[in-house]
Design a protein around this motif. Sequence first.
Motif, mmCIF file in Angstrom:
data_model
loop_
_atom_site.group_PDB
_atom_site.id
_atom_site.type_symbol
_atom_site.label_atom_id
_atom_site.label_comp_id
_atom_site.label_asym_id
_atom_site.label_seq_id
_atom_site.Cartn_x
_atom_site.Cartn_y
_atom_site.Cartn_z
ATOM 1 N N MET A 249 -43.544 70.840 -60.596
ATOM 2 C CA MET A 249 -44.164 71.604 -61.659
ATOM 3 C C MET A 249 -43.639 71.058 -62.980
ATOM 4 O O MET A 249 -42.446 70.929 -63.166
ATOM 5 C CB MET A 249 -43.809 73.085 -61.499
ATOM 6 C CG MET A 249 -44.523 73.960 -62.490
ATOM 7 S SD MET A 249 -44.116 75.726 -62.441
ATOM 8 C CE MET A 249 -44.176 76.157 -60.759
ATOM 9 N N ARG B 262 -45.039 72.405 -68.788
ATOM 10 C CA ARG B 262 -46.088 73.370 -69.136
ATOM 11 C C ARG B 262 -46.248 74.423 -68.035
ATOM 12 O O ARG B 262 -46.410 75.598 -68.312
ATOM 13 C CB ARG B 262 -47.392 72.633 -69.372
ATOM 14 C CG ARG B 262 -48.490 73.529 -69.801
ATOM 15 C CD ARG B 262 -49.747 72.748 -70.064
ATOM 16 N NE ARG B 262 -50.356 73.321 -71.238
ATOM 17 C CZ ARG B 262 -51.133 72.693 -72.063
ATOM 18 N NH1 ARG B 262 -51.407 71.429 -71.853
ATOM 19 N NH2 ARG B 262 -51.650 73.292 -73.088
ATOM 20 N N GLY B 263 -46.197 73.982 -66.780
ATOM 21 C CA GLY B 263 -46.304 74.908 -65.660
ATOM 22 C C GLY B 263 -45.124 75.861 -65.587
ATOM 23 O O GLY B 263 -45.284 77.029 -65.239
ATOM 24 N N ARG C 256 -45.611 78.486 -68.250
ATOM 25 C CA ARG C 256 -46.658 79.418 -67.826
ATOM 26 C C ARG C 256 -46.117 80.374 -66.756
ATOM 27 O O ARG C 256 -46.380 81.571 -66.785
ATOM 28 C CB ARG C 256 -47.864 78.661 -67.304
ATOM 29 C CG ARG C 256 -48.986 79.606 -66.881
ATOM 30 C CD ARG C 256 -50.263 78.897 -66.602
ATOM 31 N NE ARG C 256 -50.784 78.478 -67.905
ATOM 32 C CZ ARG C 256 -51.528 77.414 -68.085
ATOM 33 N NH1 ARG C 256 -51.858 76.659 -67.065
ATOM 34 N NH2 ARG C 256 -51.968 77.091 -69.278
#
Length: 167
Positions: A1, A4-5, A8
Amino acid sequence: MGRRGTLRALRVAIWVVIAVEVPLYLVWLVRVGYLTGQRLDGGDASRWALPVLLPPAAVVFCAAAGWTWWISMVAQEKSPLREPQILLSLAFVAAVSVLCGVAAVDHPSVSIGLLSMVVTGLGMTGLFFIPAAASRRLPDVIRRRAAERRASSDPAGWDEPPADTSR
């Protein structure tokens, strides 16, 4: 991941915590406020005031403290959590909440006090972090704080300098 993941996932986790903690806390406040109020005399105004005023006061004080803290985080200023009025408002909400939780039962005990403190702590934390979770600047602030932390640590990876043991 990727980065950005991860950000989030952090935002989703914060919202899940808020979605569980805040309603539980507010329903609990109404219930213990009502039960505590029923223990007062019939003509006492506090009888109705606790279940009606305690939940909105908790929301206003905790969310206002959260907004002030979040604005200072975005603006890179000193944390307002060191200000006495902010700490006093949070302490007031916590004290009244825990006291109502203990006073609402027939036989108060240490376990009831601990349960009141846990529900209060979780609910106040959820209310406090709503402004940060709702902000579009959350990823920017997290990245900036992480970069500041990396820049302030020494190249060997120590967050603080090792103790001098040459004595």
